[in-house]
Design an enzyme around this catalytic site. Structure first.
Site, mmCIF file in Angstrom:
data_model
loop_
_atom_site.group_PDB
_atom_site.id
_atom_site.type_symbol
_atom_site.label_atom_id
_atom_site.label_comp_id
_atom_site.label_asym_id
_atom_site.label_seq_id
_atom_site.Cartn_x
_atom_site.Cartn_y
_atom_site.Cartn_z
ATOM 1 C CD GLU A 18 -16.100 -4.113 10.473
ATOM 2 O OE1 GLU A 18 -17.262 -4.569 10.352
ATOM 3 O OE2 GLU A 18 -15.387 -3.851 9.490
ATOM 4 N NE ARG A 113 -7.661 -7.951 11.760
ATOM 5 C CZ ARG A 113 -8.692 -7.431 11.099
ATOM 6 N NH1 ARG A 113 -9.720 -8.203 10.762
ATOM 7 N NH2 ARG A 113 -8.697 -6.163 10.738
ATOM 8 C CG ASN A 115 -12.504 -8.048 7.979
ATOM 9 O OD1 ASN A 115 -12.194 -7.373 8.969
ATOM 10 N ND2 ASN A 115 -13.119 -7.530 6.932
ATOM 11 C CD GLU A 133 2.166 -9.596 4.703
ATOM 12 O OE1 GLU A 133 1.987 -9.198 3.529
ATOM 13 O OE2 GLU A 133 2.726 -10.660 4.989
ATOM 14 C CG ASN A 162 -15.246 -6.010 4.717
ATOM 15 O OD1 ASN A 162 -15.960 -6.145 5.698
ATOM 16 N ND2 ASN A 162 -14.249 -5.153 4.687
ATOM 17 C CG ASP A 215 -15.782 -2.043 5.877
ATOM 18 O OD1 ASP A 215 -16.012 -3.173 6.301
ATOM 19 O OD2 ASP A 215 -14.888 -1.319 6.364
#
Length: 306
Positions: A18, A113, A115, A133, A162, A215
């Site tokens: 990533e 968290r 990203n 989750e 994102n 993404d």
């Protein structure tokens, strides 16, 4: 613009790649292997690969600091932190004692968290969150970390914050909400760091691109977007003014295409990170990008292990 392009892997298999960022100064690609808690560096000229292991949680973004050599802003779980890699030509490892936390968010949401994240042209860090989750709902937000380390929530009720990109004139900021399948645009004020007037550039479901999910993202010098379609092994080149898909790069052997960055000496190589696959380099596209902005946030003393 050419459709006669070539795709080649330039790394080994990455657990979950990533956050690619091309450093013009280093002529190297930095990216993360999220769950292995690694910042990785690929130097094409020497074909060398090095790793920085960071203790503490998933690492999802890496951006060099403009004023401190070999210092990077990274995400570690719900923290944004500054870490120094004494020599990026060599593998290294740091513990929690070796980096400095710049900001912490969402302590009331332990399943969240950070990203994706990038810096704007003034060096502010923009970074978004997501829930881990199984059914994440709309628990994510987008934050702006200013130069004085003040962190401000800019957008809330996101499914999965994102990819980001800015137009060359810095009047528009693009941002992706992955599980809404949407690439959005905001009116952007570079001086104040404010955003307004959210509108949809493209909805992947309405455009018939699903099950691909948008993404990571970058932008070229023509002002067109390049969006990683997670689950499809495809990069979609999108004209934001019309929402039209101009062309597709793929389908790659790795379906989990996560993000993209322009790189190479002339910024005309498109690097693609993937989950459970290598980093790919695409050449011959006939377009190029602009350098990614570095971070200028004020740093505390950054400790390193000698």
């Amino acid at each position: 613009m050419s459709n006669d392009y070539e795709v080649e892997p330039v790394t080994d298999i990455i657990n979950f790649g990533e956050g690619p960022h091309w450093s013009v100064d280093d002529q190297a690609l930095y990216f993360v292997d999220m769950y292995e808690q690694l910042v990785r560096r690929y130097h094409p000229t020497t074909d060398t690969h090095t790793k920085l292991h960071i203790e503490g949680g998933p690492i999802t973004l890496v951006v060099p600091h403009k004023n401190e050599k070999n210092t990077f802003v990274v995400s570690i779980g719900r923290n944004l932190a500054a870490v120094t890699w004494p020599d990026p030509n060599q593998d290294f490892s740091v513990t929690a004692d070796d980096y400095k936390v710049l900001a912490t968010v969402e302590q009331d949401l332990p399943d969240n968290r950070f990203n994706d994240g990038k810096c704007d042209a003034n060096g502010r860090m923009w970074a978004g969150t997501m829930s881990q989750e199984e059914d994440p709902d709309h628990h994510g937000s987008l934050y702006r970390l200013d130069g004085d380390r003040t962190i401000t929530k800019m957008v809330d009720k996101l499914t999965l914050s994102n990819g980001m990109a800015w137009t060359e004139d810095n009047t528009t900021m693009y941002h992706i909400d992955t599980n809404e399948y949407k690439v959005n645009a905001f009116t952007f004020d570079l001086t104040t760091g404010t955003i307004s007037d959210r509108r949809v550039v493209i909805d992947f479901q309405e455009a018939g691109l699903a099950p691909a999910k948008p993404d990571g993202m970058t932008i070229d010098t023509d002002g067109n977007l390049w969006v990683a379609g997670f689950g499809s092994g495809t990069i979609f080149n999108i004209e934001p003014s019309s929402g039209k898909v101009l062309r597709k790069v793929g389908e790659l052997p790795s379906s989990e295409t996560t993000s993209v960055s322009w790189g190479g000496p002339d910024l005309d190589h498109l690097f693609i990170t993937t989950g459970a696959g290598p980093v790919y380099r695409v050449t011959g596209l006939g377009v190029k990008g602009r350098p990614g902005a570095s971070c200028t946030v004020e740093l505390p003393d950054v400790a390193t292990t000698q």
